[in-house]
Write a protein that holds these residues in place. Structure first.
Motif, PDB file in Angstrom:
ATOM      1  N   GLY A 115       0.829  -1.239   0.067  1.00  0.00           N
ATOM      2  CA  GLY A 115      -0.121   0.101   0.065  1.00  0.00           C
ATOM      3  C   GLY A 115       0.846   1.208   0.023  1.00  0.00           C
ATOM      4  N   VAL A 116       1.563   1.320   1.026  1.00  0.00           N
ATOM      5  CA  VAL A 116       2.697   2.415   0.954  1.00  0.00           C
ATOM      6  C   VAL A 116       4.105   2.342   0.675  1.00  0.00           C
ATOM      7  CG1 VAL A 116       3.218   4.229   2.660  1.00  0.00           C
ATOM      8  CG2 VAL A 116       1.037   3.670   2.759  1.00  0.00           C
ATOM      9  N   GLY A 117       4.689   1.333   1.524  1.00  0.00           N
ATOM     10  CA  GLY A 117       6.242   1.209   1.681  1.00  0.00           C
ATOM     11  C   GLY A 117       6.739   0.927  -0.011  1.00  0.00           C
ATOM     12  N   ALA A 118       6.304  -0.217  -0.524  1.00  0.00           N
ATOM     13  CA  ALA A 118       6.769  -0.658  -1.558  1.00  0.00           C
ATOM     14  C   ALA A 118       6.663   0.525  -2.810  1.00  0.00           C
ATOM     15  CB  ALA A 118       6.040  -1.947  -2.165  1.00  0.00           C
ATOM     16  N   PRO A 119       5.622   1.289  -3.181  1.00  0.00           N
ATOM     17  CA  PRO A 119       5.621   2.159  -4.150  1.00  0.00           C
ATOM     18  C   PRO A 119       6.729   3.490  -3.952  1.00  0.00           C
ATOM     19  CG  PRO A 119       3.411   1.799  -3.549  1.00  0.00           C
ATOM     20  CD  PRO A 119       4.271   0.992  -2.584  1.00  0.00           C
ATOM     21  N   VAL A 120       6.639   3.814  -2.581  1.00  0.00           N
ATOM     22  CA  VAL A 120       7.517   4.781  -1.928  1.00  0.00           C
ATOM     23  C   VAL A 120       9.037   4.321  -2.420  1.00  0.00           C
ATOM     24  CG1 VAL A 120       8.440   6.400  -0.113  1.00  0.00           C
ATOM     25  CG2 VAL A 120       5.880   6.026  -0.431  1.00  0.00           C
ATOM     26  N   LEU A 121       9.351   3.268  -1.911  1.00  0.00           N
ATOM     27  CA  LEU A 121      10.671   2.597  -1.963  1.00  0.00           C
ATOM     28  C   LEU A 121      11.166   2.512  -3.431  1.00  0.00           C
ATOM     29  CD1 LEU A 121      13.115   1.358  -0.654  1.00  0.00           C
ATOM     30  CD2 LEU A 121      11.987  -0.678  -0.723  1.00  0.00           C
ATOM     31  N   GLN A 122       9.948   2.214  -4.447  1.00  0.00           N
ATOM     32  CA  GLN A 122      10.248   2.275  -5.752  1.00  0.00           C
ATOM     33  C   GLN A 122      10.565   3.540  -6.561  1.00  0.00           C
ATOM     34  OE1 GLN A 122       7.107   0.357  -8.087  1.00  0.00           O
ATOM     35  NE2 GLN A 122       8.516  -0.061  -9.706  1.00  0.00           N
ATOM     36  N   ARG A 123       9.993   4.674  -5.883  1.00  0.00           N
ATOM     37  CA  ARG A 123      10.144   5.989  -6.232  1.00  0.00           C
ATOM     38  C   ARG A 123      11.524   6.327  -5.882  1.00  0.00           C
ATOM     39  NH1 ARG A 123       4.827   6.523  -5.542  1.00  0.00           N
ATOM     40  NH2 ARG A 123       4.721   7.085  -3.158  1.00  0.00           N
ATOM     41  N   VAL A 124      12.051   5.996  -4.629  1.00  0.00           N
ATOM     42  CA  VAL A 124      13.545   6.424  -4.112  1.00  0.00           C
ATOM     43  C   VAL A 124      14.414   5.661  -5.198  1.00  0.00           C
ATOM     44  CG1 VAL A 124      15.062   6.175  -2.476  1.00  0.00           C
ATOM     45  CG2 VAL A 124      12.849   6.852  -1.779  1.00  0.00           C
ATOM     46  N   GLY A 125      14.229   4.429  -5.368  1.00  0.00           N
ATOM     47  CA  GLY A 125      15.189   3.790  -6.294  1.00  0.00           C
ATOM     48  C   GLY A 125      15.231   4.226  -7.770  1.00  0.00           C
ATOM     49  N   ALA A 126      14.121   4.535  -8.188  1.00  0.00           N
ATOM     50  CA  ALA A 126      14.149   5.179  -9.608  1.00  0.00           C
ATOM     51  C   ALA A 126      14.759   6.496  -9.436  1.00  0.00           C
ATOM     52  CB  ALA A 126      12.377   5.379 -10.078  1.00  0.00           C
ATOM     53  N   ALA A 127      14.340   7.365  -8.789  1.00  0.00           N
ATOM     54  CA  ALA A 127      14.768   8.796  -8.372  1.00  0.00           C
ATOM     55  C   ALA A 127      16.473   8.608  -8.377  1.00  0.00           C
ATOM     56  CB  ALA A 127      14.453   9.456  -7.425  1.00  0.00           C
ATOM     57  N   ASN A 128      16.918   7.608  -7.586  1.00  0.00           N
ATOM     58  CA  ASN A 128      18.346   7.563  -7.394  1.00  0.00           C
ATOM     59  C   ASN A 128      19.067   7.055  -8.738  1.00  0.00           C
ATOM     60  OD1 ASN A 128      20.551   7.660  -5.307  1.00  0.00           O
ATOM     61  ND2 ASN A 128      21.004   5.812  -6.479  1.00  0.00           N
ATOM     62  N   GLN A 129      18.157   6.172  -9.738  1.00  0.00           N
ATOM     63  CA  GLN A 129      18.738   5.917 -10.918  1.00  0.00           C
ATOM     64  C   GLN A 129      18.683   7.146 -11.889  1.00  0.00           C
ATOM     65  OE1 GLN A 129      16.374   2.587 -12.137  1.00  0.00           O
ATOM     66  NE2 GLN A 129      17.733   1.141 -11.237  1.00  0.00           N
ATOM     67  N   ARG A 130      17.867   7.895 -11.861  1.00  0.00           N
ATOM     68  CA  ARG A 130      18.029   9.334 -12.702  1.00  0.00           C
ATOM     69  C   ARG A 130      18.979  10.064 -12.289  1.00  0.00           C
ATOM     70  NH1 ARG A 130      12.476   8.402 -12.164  1.00  0.00           N
ATOM     71  NH2 ARG A 130      12.466  10.143 -10.460  1.00  0.00           N
ATOM     72  N   VAL A 131      19.513  10.086 -10.809  1.00  0.00           N
ATOM     73  CA  VAL A 131      20.596  10.938 -10.437  1.00  0.00           C
ATOM     74  C   VAL A 131      21.715  10.485 -11.059  1.00  0.00           C
ATOM     75  CG1 VAL A 131      22.096  11.361  -8.659  1.00  0.00           C
ATOM     76  CG2 VAL A 131      19.353  11.772  -8.409  1.00  0.00           C
ATOM     77  N   GLN A 132      21.913   9.076 -11.176  1.00  0.00           N
ATOM     78  CA  GLN A 132      23.096   8.297 -11.670  1.00  0.00           C
ATOM     79  C   GLN A 132      23.260   8.826 -12.886  1.00  0.00           C
ATOM     80  OE1 GLN A 132      22.433   4.119 -10.671  1.00  0.00           O
ATOM     81  NE2 GLN A 132      23.728   4.432  -8.727  1.00  0.00           N
TER      82      GLN A 132
END
Length: 182
Positions: A115-132
């Motif tokens: 409900g909450v944790g997985a989507p937010v975690l996925q956003r953090v991972g995607a944002a980090n990849q875009r930073v890279q």
């Protein structure tokens, strides 16, 4: 008068002028590319900090981890973009805070919370990849500018003008636990 010599001299002068103009325009385009890449990187760093702040506030982490992430994300959002060395340190600190807060147990809990944790975690991972990716594009553009400015003709004729020599952006942005999905 020998018109053929005059024509050769004029052609040579036109060729040299074209080469100088081409070199100056290319260098200008390279500097513009660096500025654009720096803007993109700045936007991606802000998105990563916002995603991290969302993770800290989602309620799925323990209080200490949430506080650690919130502090690091807030520092990132408030960082002075003009001071590159300070910004690099702050962004590396955010990565380290993510590594500390997202241990194996926390990752397991977050991934289980659909409900909450997985989507937010996925956003953090995607944002980090875009930073890279943005950082790599910036560093490639900076390398191209430096290579162009090292050419003897560019230095001799001062085609770079008064533009500052751009610097690469070096931060720790590796989060293997988010990239491999374990």
């Amino acid at each position: 008068m020998d018109y053929s010599r005059i024509l050769v001299a004029i052609a040579l002068a036109v060729l040299v002028a074209w080469y100088i103009s081409y070199g100056a325009a290319r260098l200008d385009r390279l500097h513009t590319r660096v500025e654009g890449a720096l803007s993109v990187l700045d936007a991606q760093l802000v998105r990563r900090a916002e995603a991290t702040l969302e993770l800290a506030n989602c309620g799925a982490l323990d209080a200490a981890s949430a506080l650690l992430l919130a502090g690091a994300a807030s520092d990132s959002l408030e960082a002075d973009t003009a001071d590159q060395s300070s910004r690099e340190a702050i962004e590396s600190d955010l990565t380290q805070a993510l590594e500390l807060a997202l241990g194996p147990e926390a990752l397991r809990r977050l991934r289980a919370d659909e409900g909450v944790g997985a989507p937010v975690l996925q956003r953090v991972g995607a944002a980090n990849q875009r930073v890279q990716l943005a950082r790599r594009f910036l560093n490639d553009a900076v390398t191209d500018v430096r290579r162009g400015r090292r050419k003897p003709g560019v230095r001799l004729l001062r085609l770079a003008g008064h533009a500052e020599l751009p610097q690469t952006f070096e931060i720790d942005d590796e989060l293997p636990m988010l990239e491999r999905g374990t």
